[in-house]
Design an enzyme around this catalytic site. Structure first.
Site, PDB file in Angstrom:
ATOM      1  N   SER A 221       0.815  -1.216   0.000  1.00 52.70           N
ATOM      2  CA  SER A 221       0.000   0.000   0.000  1.00 52.70           C
ATOM      3  C   SER A 221       0.846   1.262   0.000  1.00 52.70           C
ATOM      4  O   SER A 221       0.341   2.334  -0.357  1.00 52.70           O
ATOM      5  CB  SER A 221      -0.929   0.011   1.213  1.00 52.70           C
ATOM      6  OG  SER A 221      -1.886  -1.000   1.102  1.00 52.70           O
ATOM      7  N   THR A 282      -1.099   4.564   3.392  1.00 56.80           N
ATOM      8  CA  THR A 282      -1.918   5.326   2.446  1.00 56.80           C
ATOM      9  C   THR A 282      -2.069   6.783   2.870  1.00 56.80           C
ATOM     10  O   THR A 282      -1.813   7.690   2.061  1.00 56.80           O
ATOM     11  CB  THR A 282      -3.277   4.629   2.240  1.00 56.80           C
ATOM     12  OG1 THR A 282      -3.041   3.251   1.943  1.00 56.80           O
ATOM     13  CG2 THR A 282      -4.053   5.280   1.121  1.00 56.80           C
ATOM     14  N   ASP A 440      -8.775  -3.687   3.478  1.00 55.25           N
ATOM     15  CA  ASP A 440      -7.531  -4.428   3.311  1.00 55.25           C
ATOM     16  C   ASP A 440      -7.162  -5.222   4.555  1.00 55.25           C
ATOM     17  O   ASP A 440      -6.838  -6.410   4.477  1.00 55.25           O
ATOM     18  CB  ASP A 440      -6.409  -3.446   2.980  1.00 55.25           C
ATOM     19  CG  ASP A 440      -5.058  -4.130   2.854  1.00 55.25           C
ATOM     20  OD1 ASP A 440      -4.911  -4.959   1.943  1.00 55.25           O
ATOM     21  OD2 ASP A 440      -4.166  -3.844   3.668  1.00 55.25           O
TER      22      ASP A 440
END
Lengths: 665, 665
Positions: A221, A282, A440
């Protein structure tokens, strides 16, 4: 085809550059960062780094491990003469650093403990820009005649903004298969026809993006978010910075994100929202720079003060707001010099909120830090359906019972209010990154109900966001992009009669509870317990439209992952707490199925190495949805890096000169 | 939420309508076909059927199993009075048929052998059309006061064609994850950037479709192809016909496909190409009608003479061409009254070709039957890379060694030549259905290399098709749609060091050969054996661009399926023949892993019932690509049924009166 002679000649470099690499994006012994095939937004800030390497042994051994001290870097526009990089960019010559590192060439070498040492000479040039669209040829000469070339391309200017504001939603790990499954749980079909659909399904622009990283086809990520936000492919764990061979998290060659460009060029507002701990990859990719995503203390510092150390590019000024979990990284501790980041941020003028009540009470005109748990925010399922899990959720300053947490929708709509209010007062636009992070995290632990709950929360948030933008008069000015950073190999392949499964006593008999094809029947999640799924009534669930009426029907979805650890499956909701499919006896042992998990289920032996207690990311292209001005840019099949260029085009960020605008705190 | 009292009242119908159903699309005891929520193309031909049912016992037992002999069907436009169906449509009253059937209510009942008998009275009205756009209310009254209603909607007219011709490619079972994997094998990246991509990736229109069927959320290829071609959701195994409760393959209520409408309205040419046996579900859905896809003899008859028996709607006239495998269904045998369909088709004026040489020699002005193997055509991998498998491929008239087979590209481009030549001579347009059938069949047996080879062959065929259309001047007149009918849960999650895997001696150690995230590295399929994947040279492979340079590298893709039988995985190409993952000792035994399969690999216990020797279809939405006039209609997220309406719009098939044009053989 190649001749056998040529094939034999090439065999000397066999076995390399696959599971282990000397350095990513460095096929020969010289590395150029940004590497070959990199595209730039006109005026985007970046660092350049060159490395000349000499392995001491192994298949690429060179000159007894001695790097030639003479090396040079030249650059030229298309068809133009090559000139020294310092001359071309008007930057000072850099000092040479000398060091070494080691790596394994393959698994056999790893088992044998046979490391390959590599000596390195390197140089960096910081804070540079290319403003003229077109292609550039970059030539690195090193090791007595070796050459590594890079072709760089600066994309055409797009100074006129289509959108004033932009919200970028990331559904972390959200593959199409999960969207299909979430729709099945949350929306009713009658005779095969959905009576309602996801808000995502209504997007006027739909596309797909390829997620692979710079030097591996499976991404994490960090590097995928960096690709989305900078337009540059990077290495696993890299956040807006290339993974050089130093093995260090600081000083890596960095690249400016579109959020940073937006702030620098327009002075506009930037906000960050995530359901993860807020220093996670992220959110960090909005404005932090490190090759090591786990540098949480530095990431929090960069939210406040921009890129750290001697790389400082321009006055960042700090995010306008930061909402999420992860208060543990803000508490005083050895990792951050025993400084309370709570107090430090307050000294910088941020309002502090530690629960949803305080979040909603924030003054919309002031900057804000909202941290609602120590770790991740609780899942939508735990916050809304199986609330007993909140008894164990840890509050920001410690202590169990974090009952008053916001969801993604509450954080996002409040963020919009603050950003919009502040932007209006300053005559700027605003941008927001909002991450549905737990899709996720729950897919990793194969907790499908929690993952799909958070996916539906994302869809509900998008719906609420568009409605809220309309209410505050910003809908026509705001581009809304929704995508994922990567997928997980997952799919629904039938239904499971859990009553029948539970009644069977052997693994093999339990598998007969799975109904495939016509025996999958209809979704039982849209009718109350005891009602036949083909009942054509629309039932109102306790969580409103867009969520299941019943999370625990007799007939559930039968589902599986392409990659998984040893585990058991019972196809039933884990109604006490998040699932833990595999455990290990101690830190050096491998993972085996967790005896406490899915006790009614059947055992499955995994297909990944025993050091993995969870599933892993997958290759699948992930979907893109866009609403609002500029949405048409997000149609069709593209690379993940292309999204950054399309965002830059929509926001008018491509510039032919060094533009900076003051940011007013 | 519902009150507990209401919930208790509803519990009486519990357990129903999931793994087993009394009758699909029949929530109460009365069935209306087409059912509630059906949309129609204006002027589309269909049959109506009503059934009144009375279960003798079980949770829905009614009136001792006696159906009330009085029942009626009425219909009315929006806001208009309801009138008897015969009066509204101007069709004669139908005779009542009386029969009974049995079914199991759930797996427990199945284990106990406890069947529920149901008595039925039914009526059908054949060959009807609705020409006026708008909604219709259909009311079925039966069983002394019970009512089943259906809302039908006739879509707006679209008499003006955007495209003269249409090619509809079906990549059977082709999910996005497989497209990502195929791209990885066939196209080279340099520093994360693809240097070339799939032709599909270039499509100007990209969309996604939901594949679930009428009464189960997992589809098969029969009912999903019927949805794509008729715009009607159907039941598993149903081909352009609803699965009524008769349990029979003939006389089921049928629906006209867009190919049939095109032929009826324009008199245009229609061709069918598939790599499967040609009576398989997807090719059959072009113009055949039966609730049972395995009615191969009838399907072949319908290719020639249209819908069979007393349902005859209009003179079909026969397909213009039929290219594929499955010659076994054309040989004289007990299933087809010992008639040689080879000779019969020749008597109808078809050219017969039994190998690629004969295919290419066909006169483009004449109709043609091309059958190139007894079963399925050989996979692309067997035809092009591991050709020893062809030694065993059976020729159309028997005997091994079917070496001279065409691929999808050869069949499709020749089909275009014939269709185009014939259409020009007659002043018509033409349509073609071309199926990459083996993607699905190879995914079922978890033979990833063969599946991806056929996916790449589809992409190569699309590329060649567009080039060929340009050469013959038909590019601007031809809509080209590419989609799948359903997916398989599959994904790539890393690389496998096969040398290391083979060297390990335990299942658990072999799993350590899987490299995840950064250890996945780069695709090794685009470099010759012994060359490092990060080599930045573009190597030319033996099969040209768009295919792997090397199908058997040391580092392969590590991959998995969400649903699978007991099996072993070694992540290596099966270079002798198609994979057989699981076998059973005899017809009544369950499937266990095949000792002869993937002997170097590790064992995995499956997650579906032991009666499944293969993987199964999955829920995932599948992608849509379109090129040419009308392509813009195929953007965004839609249902599989929506494609039929968009094809009808592009071809201008929605009509407000009964149009028929003669077809000239």
């Amino acid at each position: 085809m190649l001749s056998n002679v040529l094939l034999l000649a090439l065999v000397s470099s066999s076995a390399l550059a696959q599971s282990f690499r000397r350095t990513g994006a460095c096929p020969k012994l010289g590395c150029v960062f940004p590497p070959d095939q990199t595209d730039f937004i006109a005026g985007q800030t970046f660092d350049i780094r060159i490395e000349a390497q000499a392995p001491v042994n192994g298949t690429e051994a060179y000159n007894g491990g001695k790097v030639d001290p003479e090396f040079s870097l030249h650059i030229g526009g298309e068809g133009a003469e090559l000139v020294p990089i310092t001359q071309f960019l008007g930057v000072p010559e850099s000092t040479v650093s000398s060091y070494n590192f080691t790596y394994f060439e393959d698994y056999f070498a790893q088992d044998a403990g046979a490391r390959t040492p590599v000596n390195v000479l390197a140089k960096s040039y910081r804070n540079v820009q290319l403003h003229n669209p077109g292609t550039y040829r970059v030539v690195f000469k090193y090791n007595n005649g070796m050459t590594t070339e890079a072709k760089w391309c600066v994309k055409p200017l797009a100074k006129v903004a289509k959108a004033k504001n932009m919200i970028f939603f990331v559904g972390d790990g959200m593959a199409t298969s999960m969207i299909s499954a979430a729709r099945l749980l949350a929306h009713k079909t009658i005779n095969g026809k959905y009576q309602t659909t996801l808000k995502l399904d209504e997007a006027p622009a739909y596309g797909s993006q390829m997620t692979h990283s710079l030097d591996s086809f499976i991404t994490d990520s960090a590097n995928s978010a960096s690709a989305l936000f900078t337009g540059k492919k990077m290495t696993v764990n890299g956040l807006n910075a290339y993974t050089d061979s130093t093995g260090r998290g600081f000083g890596n060659p960095a690249v400016e994100s579109v959020f940073e460009m937006f702030r620098r060029i327009t002075g506009g507002q930037v906000g960050i929202v995530s359901k993860a701990y807020i220093a996670d990859a992220t959110p960090a990719a909005v404005c932090a720079h490190t090759a090591q995503r786990a540098q949480y203390t530095s990431i929090i510092e960069q939210y406040l003060n921009g890129i750290s150390g001697n790389q400082s590019w321009f006055p960042w000024g700090g995010v306008d707001l930061l909402f999420g979990g992860g208060a543990e990284d803000f508490l005083p501790g050895p990792g951050n010099g025993n400084v309370s980041q709570f107090e430090r941020w307050q000294q910088f003028g941020y309002q502090l909120g530690l629960n949803n009540t305080q979040l909603q009470a924030f003054d919309n005109s002031q900057r804000a830090l909202g941290l609602f748990t120590q770790g991740n925010i609780s899942t939508w399922l735990d916050q809304n359906v199986y609330k007993n899990a909140l008894d164990l959720a840890v509050k920001p300053r410690g202590g169990r019972g974090a009952y008053d947490q916001p969801g993604l929708k509450q954080m996002t709509t409040k963020a919009i209010d603050i950003l919009s209010t502040r932007a209006k007062a300053r005559g700027t636009g605003w941008t927001l990154m909002s991450e549905a992070a737990l899709i996720d995290k729950e897919m990793h632990v194969q907790d499908v109900d929690r993952a799909l709950g958070d996916l539906l929360e994302l869809d509900d948030t998008v719906r609420a966001t568009l409605e809220h933008l309309k209410e505050i008069g910003e809908l026509d000015d705001t581009l809304v992009v929704i995508t994922a950073d990567h997928g997980h190999g997952f799919d629904v392949f039938g239904s499971a009669d859990t009553k029948y499964l539970d009644a069977q006593t052997t693994d093999r008999a339990k598998r007969n509870a799975v109904g495939v094809y016509e025996q999958s029947g209809l979704s039982a999640y849209q009718v109350p317990a005891g009602v036949a799924p083909n009942n054509q009534t629309i039932f109102k669930g306790p969580n409103g439209p867009g969520f299941p009426v019943n999370w625990d029907p007799r007939y559930t979805i039968a589902h599986g992952w392409s990659a998984f650890p040893d585990k058991r499956e019972d196809f039933q909701v884990n109604n006490q707490s998040e699932r833990v499919p595999a455990i290990r006896a101690n830190a050096s042992a491998g993972f085996f199925f967790n005896p406490a998990d899915n006790q009614r289920g059947f055992s499955m032996s995994g297909n990944i190495g025993g050091s993995n207690g969870q599933g892993v990311h997958s290759l699948v292209d992930v979907p893109i949805y866009a609403f609002g001005p500029g949405h048409e840019l997000f149609r069709g099949v593209m690379g993940n890096v292309d999204l950054a260029f399309r965002v830059a085009e929509a926001l008018g960020l491509g510039r032919d000169s060094n533009v900076t605008a003051p940011y007013k705190k």
